[in-house]
Design an enzyme around this catalytic site. Structure first.
Site, PDB file in Angstrom:
ATOM      1  N   CYS A  73      40.329  31.757  38.461  1.00  0.00           N
ATOM      2  CA  CYS A  73      39.837  30.928  37.357  1.00  0.00           C
ATOM      3  C   CYS A  73      40.931  30.526  36.380  1.00  0.00           C
ATOM      4  O   CYS A  73      40.711  29.676  35.533  1.00  0.00           O
ATOM      5  CB  CYS A  73      38.721  31.658  36.614  1.00  0.00           C
ATOM      6  SG  CYS A  73      39.289  33.128  35.751  1.00  0.00           S
ATOM      7  N   CYS A 142      35.559  38.224  33.829  1.00  0.00           N
ATOM      8  CA  CYS A 142      36.167  38.339  32.500  1.00  0.00           C
ATOM      9  C   CYS A 142      36.172  39.790  32.026  1.00  0.00           C
ATOM     10  O   CYS A 142      37.159  40.268  31.470  1.00  0.00           O
ATOM     11  CB  CYS A 142      35.420  37.462  31.498  1.00  0.00           C
ATOM     12  SG  CYS A 142      35.470  35.707  31.897  1.00  0.00           S
TER      13      CYS A 142
END
Length: 169
Positions: A73, A142
């Site tokens: 990402c 994350c």
């Protein structure tokens, strides 16, 4: 060579993220009610008001630095901890180039590690971070980055400590 390649990759990733913030939460002034509904209030709060943003002196013996990235990402996270002589974390700072969930994960972690012993913070898991922020499944990476950053920062601090002990011997 590997360090140069890694640094170049992180720099390029950071530049792309700054130029194309499309994957991040919109700037706080642009958050509409609809966009706010898509994210839990904990994520929005830590994104709009991130805690402990900044840097510590990475060359200091009492500072551990963890720099981690997610190639899939493009998120890059730097977490730094300042540790006292007893192994307790006195201060923590972060810089993150990435989406709002990555920034929120970094912010939460800096609050959670302060005042704890370095061995105690290794018990913080990505599932704890994800549960607190109510991260959607697509953003779980994350919280994994944040856990990895904690481990990397503690590892860096321990390596400096061992190097100092070995140099004194």
């Amino acid at each position: 060579m590997l360090a140069t390649t890694t640094a170049r990759t992180l720099r390029n990733t950071a530049t792309r993220m700054m130029m194309a913030r499309g994957s991040a939460l919109p700037a706080s002034s642009n958050l509409t009610q609809q966009q706010r509904r898509n994210y839990h209030e904990n994520i929005v709060e830590h994104y709009e008001n991130p805690r402990n943003v900044g840097s510590l002196d990475k060359n200091s013996d009492d500072v551990g630095t963890g720099l981690v990235g997610a190639p899939a990402c493009g998120d890059v996270m730097k977490l730094q901890i300042k540790v006292d002589e007893n192994g307790n974390i006195q201060e923590s700072k972060f810089k993150t180039f990435g989406c709002g969930s990555a920034i929120a994960s970094s912010s939460v972690v800096t609050e959670w590690v302060k005042g704890k012993h370095v061995d105690e913070v290794l018990a913080i898991k990505n599932t704890d971070i994800a549960a607190h922020l109510k991260l959607p499944p697509v953003k779980l990476h994350c919280s994994m980055l944040a856990e990895d950053a904690i481990r990397a920062a503690v590892s860096d601090w321990k390596a400096k400590k061992e190097g100092k002990v070995n140099a004194a011997a």
